[in-house]
Design a protein around this motif. Structure first.
Motif, PDB file in Angstrom:
ATOM      1  N   ASN A  35      -6.605  13.432  13.004  1.00 19.97           N
ATOM      2  CA  ASN A  35      -7.511  12.999  11.904  1.00 19.97           C
ATOM      3  C   ASN A  35      -7.084  12.335  10.738  1.00 19.97           C
ATOM      4  O   ASN A  35      -6.288  12.546   9.813  1.00 19.97           O
ATOM      5  CB  ASN A  35      -7.844  14.695  11.094  1.00 19.97           C
ATOM      6  CG  ASN A  35      -8.751  14.457   9.893  1.00 19.97           C
ATOM      7  OD1 ASN A  35      -9.271  13.280   9.826  1.00 19.97           O
ATOM      8  ND2 ASN A  35      -8.675  15.444   9.103  1.00 19.97           N
ATOM      9  N   ASP A  40      -3.774  14.898   9.909  1.00 23.89           N
ATOM     10  CA  ASP A  40      -3.576  16.017  10.598  1.00 23.89           C
ATOM     11  C   ASP A  40      -3.456  15.517  12.276  1.00 23.89           C
ATOM     12  O   ASP A  40      -4.337  14.656  12.739  1.00 23.89           O
ATOM     13  CB  ASP A  40      -4.700  16.900  10.831  1.00 23.89           C
ATOM     14  CG  ASP A  40      -5.176  17.431   9.279  1.00 23.89           C
ATOM     15  OD1 ASP A  40      -4.307  17.727   8.611  1.00 23.89           O
ATOM     16  OD2 ASP A  40      -6.555  17.283   9.152  1.00 23.89           O
ATOM     17  N   CYS A  63      -2.378  19.361   7.357  1.00 23.17           N
ATOM     18  CA  CYS A  63      -2.441  20.533   6.430  1.00 23.17           C
ATOM     19  C   CYS A  63      -2.907  21.857   6.696  1.00 23.17           C
ATOM     20  O   CYS A  63      -2.913  22.302   7.714  1.00 23.17           O
ATOM     21  CB  CYS A  63      -3.819  19.856   5.606  1.00 23.17           C
ATOM     22  SG  CYS A  63      -5.351  20.195   6.470  1.00 23.17           S
ATOM     23  N   SER A  66      -6.085  22.646   8.752  1.00 19.37           N
ATOM     24  CA  SER A  66      -6.137  21.970  10.045  1.00 19.37           C
ATOM     25  C   SER A  66      -5.192  22.823  11.013  1.00 19.37           C
ATOM     26  O   SER A  66      -5.469  23.385  12.127  1.00 19.37           O
ATOM     27  CB  SER A  66      -5.610  20.550  10.375  1.00 19.37           C
ATOM     28  OG  SER A  66      -4.080  20.453   9.966  1.00 19.37           O
ATOM     29  N   CYS A 124     -10.813  18.325   9.020  1.00 15.94           N
ATOM     30  CA  CYS A 124      -9.491  19.152   9.259  1.00 15.94           C
ATOM     31  C   CYS A 124      -9.971  20.529   9.765  1.00 15.94           C
ATOM     32  O   CYS A 124      -8.871  20.913  10.790  1.00 15.94           O
ATOM     33  CB  CYS A 124      -8.800  19.524   7.765  1.00 15.94           C
ATOM     34  SG  CYS A 124      -8.450  18.166   6.644  1.00 15.94           S
TER      35      CYS A 124
HETATM   36 ZN    ZN Z   1      -6.163  18.338   7.026  1.00 17.98          ZN
END
Ligand code: ZN
Length: 146
Positions: A35, A40, A63, A66, A124
């Protein structure tokens, strides 16, 4: 504790301590997902037998949303058939886009109902599911949300 706080606790817990993290030597499907908007990245390993997911693991970084989404996804799909997984993936996308957890039997995945309020974070939350579906349809090109 409100439902919203409980949901946040579960996301933080799975984000910090993802379940099913690592390699899966017996995997017969493997795919990377990315992503770029958030950074991610994940690699998903699946062991499928007779149309049923017997084991799932993943590696990657990103993050909390995710990581938590991928962790909870792995817990949700073990033991399920590909048909059940496709239905679950559709329900999860609906949840992430609308926040509506009413109709679906999503179990713990309902913790992502708040993501709909943050359009930047929807990717995410859905990256793991995009990657899962592509891996199961035997795609080999890495998945990108962009
Ligand atoms: Zn993310």
């Amino acid at each position: 504790m409100s439902l919203r706080e409980l949901y946040q606790e579960i996301i933080i817990d799975h984000g910090k301590t993802p379940r099913n993290f690592g390699k899966l030597p017996e995997a017969n499907h493997q795919l990377e997902g990315h992503n770029p908007l958030c950074g991610d990245r994940l690699t998903l390993y699946l062991f499928e037998e007779n149309g049923v997911i017997k084991a799932v693991k993943f590696e990657g970084s990103g993050c909390a949303i995710s990581m938590a989404s991928t962790s909870l996804m792995t817990e949700s799909v073990i033991g399920k058939s590909l048909t059940e997984i496709n239905r679950l993936a559709e329900q999860f996308h609906h949840l992430a886009l609308t926040g509506d957890a009413e109709q679906a039997d999503l179990g713990k995945l309902a913790v992502f109902s708040g993501v709909a309020e943050f359009p930047m974070r929807v990717k995410c939350a859905t990256l793991a599911w995009h990657t899962l579906k592509s891996a199961l349809s035997n795609q080999t090109n890495p998945v990108s949300t962009e």
